[in-house]
Design an enzyme around this catalytic site. Structure first.
Site, PDB file in Angstrom:
ATOM      1  N   HIS A  30       3.391   7.818   6.578  1.00 12.01           N
ATOM      2  CA  HIS A  30       2.144   7.398   5.925  1.00 12.01           C
ATOM      3  C   HIS A  30       2.376   6.365   4.832  1.00 12.01           C
ATOM      4  O   HIS A  30       1.455   5.668   4.442  1.00 12.01           O
ATOM      5  CB  HIS A  30       1.315   8.602   5.449  1.00 12.01           C
ATOM      6  N   ASP A  76       6.529  13.183   9.431  1.00 15.02           N
ATOM      7  CA  ASP A  76       6.028  12.102   8.566  1.00 15.02           C
ATOM      8  C   ASP A  76       7.171  11.279   7.965  1.00 15.02           C
ATOM      9  O   ASP A  76       7.456  11.355   6.777  1.00 15.02           O
ATOM     10  CB  ASP A  76       5.163  12.712   7.450  1.00 15.02           C
ATOM     11  N   SER A 120       5.673  10.931  -2.314  1.00 17.38           N
ATOM     12  CA  SER A 120       5.779  10.803  -0.867  1.00 17.38           C
ATOM     13  C   SER A 120       6.996   9.969  -0.525  1.00 17.38           C
ATOM     14  O   SER A 120       7.203   8.902  -1.099  1.00 17.38           O
ATOM     15  CB  SER A 120       4.548  10.117  -0.300  1.00 17.38           C
TER      16      SER A 120
END
Ligand code: ARG
Ligand code: GLU
Length: 715
Positions: A92, A228, A650
């Protein structure tokens, strides 16, 4: 629950940090405040192994991913995993890059992308990778320039001046970049010095069915099965120094890269997350918490729900619309879901109540100590938040339902800003070309029909969502169906063709005429409401709150002299440490801390876009073709731990007790997302993709052996 209360008490009595596992710590201060605690928790290395300015240390393998135009904001973190500048981050995080390289013919979002050689790696102009060279406490230097008598505006100006001077002096004659930020709500200042690489290429990404498995349905949730991750590479000039994107650049040779451990993890293992958390607000007062939970979040959620309904229906209806809107939908849905989790978490943990207790203690202490900057502080907070309520709500509508609602209004706002400089700064042709370039990028992912439906929903809410009439701009109140119908589809701004024709014939007169268009007038109306009615008072309130927050945190520190405080996240490099741990999401249920490939097969459902497992993954599963990445006959996929993280973390490396990479951080569990305002080790969990799943996908699924060979993996 009870257990926690007992611990809390013990900690208060002993004067230790109030929650084990809580905190995002400053790398250069680990030695002073944390290392003993870390080692007690199982960490095997020293503080110097993490942060050392005299020789290579782990920090040299952590990168902040940013944009060239705002280099000190890091949208994500990444970690270097080879001596040729190979970087792992989240899928992402690279999503927009993958999307930018995608077309209907080469749909890398849908199909994945794996460069077969260095030559095939794709450049992403504008994306940067920052490596922290060193940091320095500059609090005293800044304090020397200000005094308590200064008003906030003067003070801010003074501080800015000093910062700019110090930053320039720190990097003079080098290619480094320095940036000073406030910590502890402006009670301390640290300077971070970076080397910023400007050529970051896309090396590989799994197809979305893996990289975004579970999509927005599973987002913010545990148990999770999302692969991810994506792979980038930093390129440098032939001298290994930062250079603009160029075909003569070569893979960057890092001072340090992470060793990868495929040995596996178990519940209770030490873990540490090393990255760039963006923003937290741990020291908010009860008044602020109430406002978030009762005013801001519920309204913003309502507005975004309406928007998402339109976008999701469009994406379901057409593959091209799915490409155009998937990144936008993901970003709208992301905060939308987090806000809902926050409301629940704040209620469940009675955060406002805890804060009220703290405030009462503070008041008693302030009155007893007679320190006049602290007496009456909480009462002033109450007044300010009472006053802030209407303004913050009006501002939420102006941005969420107004300028950030239908995209065309945002487009017009940007053009409007550009028109102001028309004929002033640059050559007219260059100006027009710049506008056209901007328009092209906008329309690439724009669909007028979808946007008109969004506008219709936004106007309905703006008018009837609960905002008092005085805060609704005239143009919004007056808008009828023709504005989202006939007029919308005739507007200059809802078609690339019409806008380009308009730009070709640009003149002050044409601009004046365009300003009379209904959509343009609506944009102006919302802006005027914000500029003239909302912002002047709201900024005044926020300015005073900034000052109060500084005083409040200083007071809390004075009141609890033995407590070790950590500063709120501010997009600078931090260390969070904790352990691999499951949790009880609700009464009677315990979640294990890891998931497996079998769990992906359990979720498989070709009829649901988010759960459509690729055939190739099923084949590997049925053949048990797991390579060396399995544990107990299954491939580990994700795990959760108690590390205190937030947005910006992230892509952060999740490390074991020896500093080896065991996972890539990508999310938090829904029940604990209130950790930005109150952390609880009982329920706050960060979610990581297990590095063995990453390796399995790269090696067995994508067949990208050349990447595996670059890495240093211990089995
Ligand atoms: N919740 C994660 C974060 O805040 C992942 C967001 C991207 N994924 C998504 N399905 N929208 O960044
Ligand atoms: N997905 C988040 C990010 O983009 C991390 C999750 C969180 O907010 O903790 O940084």
């Amino acid at each position: 629950m009870k257990k926690v209360v007992v611990c809390l008490l013990a900690f208060v009595l002993l004067g230790l940090p109030s929650w084990a596992d809580e905190g995002m710590w400053i790398p250069m201060l680990l030695k002073k405040y944390n290392i003993e605690d870390m080692q007690k928790a199982g960490f095997k290395l020293t503080a110097e192994d993490i942060y050392n300015i005299n020789q290579a240390s782990l920090k040299d393998a952590v990168v902040g991913l940013g944009f060239e135009r705002s280099p000190f904001f890091h949208f994500c973190t990444g970690e270097i995993v080879s001596d040729q500048g190979l970087v792992i981050t989240n899928h992402h995080c690279s999503y927009s890059m993958i999307q930018a390289h995608s077309t209907l013919e080469h749909n890398y979002l849908r199909d994945g992308f794996w460069a077969k050689s260095l030559k095939e790696e794709l450049t992403n102009p504008g994306i940067t990778a920052s490596i922290l060279v060193r940091m320095e406490d500059v609090t005293e230097k800044i304090r020397a320039a200000v005094n308590d008598g200064m008003d906030e505006v003067t003070r801010a100006k003074k501080i800015k001046e000093v910062c700019e001077r110090l930053e320039a002096a720190a990097v003079e004659g080098t290619n480094l970049k320095a940036n000073i930020k406030p910590y502890f709500n402006g009670n301390q200042y640290f300077m971070c010095v970076f080397k910023i690489y400007r050529d970051v290429r896309l090396v590989g990404a799994p197809n979305s069915a893996i990289g975004k498995f579970g999509g927005d349905t599973d987002n913010w949730m545990w148990p999770r099965h999302t692969g991810d991750f994506s792979v980038l590479r930093i390129y440098a000039g032939p001298d290994n120094e930062p250079a603009a994107v160029s075909s003569s650049n070569v893979p960057y040779k890092p001072a340090r890269s992470f060793k990868i451990s495929a040995r596996g993890i178990k519940e209770g293992d030490f873990t540490m997350v090393f990255g760039y958390p963006g923003t937290t607000k741990e020291y908010l007062t009860s008044f602020a918490i109430d406002q978030v939970a009762e005013v801001e979040n519920p309204h913003k959620v309502k507005i975004r729900t309406a928007k998402l309904n339109v976008i999701n229906a469009a994406m379901e209806s057409d593959e091209l619309l799915r490409i155009k809107y998937s990144a936008k939908a993901a970003s709208v849905a992301n905060a939308w879901k987090k806000w809902q989790g926050e409301i629940k978490g704040l209620e469940r943990f009675r955060t406002a109540e805890h804060k009220r207790e703290l405030e009462q203690r503070f008041d008693a202490w302030a009155n007893a100590s007679g320190k006049k900057q602290y007496v009456g502080l909480t009462a002033r907070y109450r007044e300010l938040y009472d006053a802030r309520r209407d303004y913050i709500l009006a501002s939420a509508y102006a941005s969420e339902a107004g300028l950030g609602g239908a995209e065309v209004l945002g487009l017009i706002a940007s053009l409007d800003k550009a028109f102001e400089t028309y004929g002033e700064t640059e050559d007219k042709e260059a100006f027009k070309n710049r506008l056209k370039e901007f328009a092209r990028a906008f329309y690439k992912d724009y669909d007028a029909e979808t946007d008109s439906r969004i506008l219709k929903e936004m106007l309905a809410l703006y008018n009837n969502g609960g905002l008092a009439e005085e805060w609704i701009p005239e143009e919004v109140r007056a808008a009828g169906d023709d504005l989202t119908g006939k007029l919308f589809h005739k507007s200059i701004f809802t078609s690339q063709e019409r806008l380009e024709a308009f730009i070709d014939n640009l003149s002050p007169k044409a601009i004046a005429k365009a300003r009379k268009e209904p959509l343009y007038r609506m944009m102006t109306g919302i802006q005027t409401m914000a500029k003239e009615k909302i912002m002047p008072r709201l900024s005044e309130i926020e300015r005073e709150l900034t000052m109060l927050n500084r005083t409040w945190v200083a007071g809390l520190m004075e009141m609890q002299p033995d407590k070790v405080f950590y500063p709120d996240a501010n997009s600078t490099l931090r260390v969070a440490y904790g352990k691999v741990a499951g949790y009880e999401p609700r009464d009677g249920v315990y979640y294990l801390p890891y998931t497996t490939l079998s769990g992906i097969m359990e979720k498989d459902n070709p009829a649901i876009y988010d759960y459509d497992v690729p055939q190739r993954l099923k084949d590997l599963y049925h053949a048990k073709d797991f390579g060396p990445y399995a544990q107990d006959g299954d491939v580990p996929v994700c795990f959760v731990a108690t590390n205190h993280t937030t947005g910006g973390n992230s892509g952060s490396p999740v490390l074991d007790a020896e500093g080896n990479l065991i996972g890539v951080n990508f999310d938090r569990a829904w029940e604990g997302v209130m950790s930005d305002m109150q952390y609880s080790a009982e329920i706050c969990r960060n979610i990581a993709v297990d590095i063995r799943y990453v390796l399995f996908i790269i090696d067995k699924y994508a067949g990208a052996r050349r990447l595996i060979e670059e890495m240093d993996i211990v089995f």
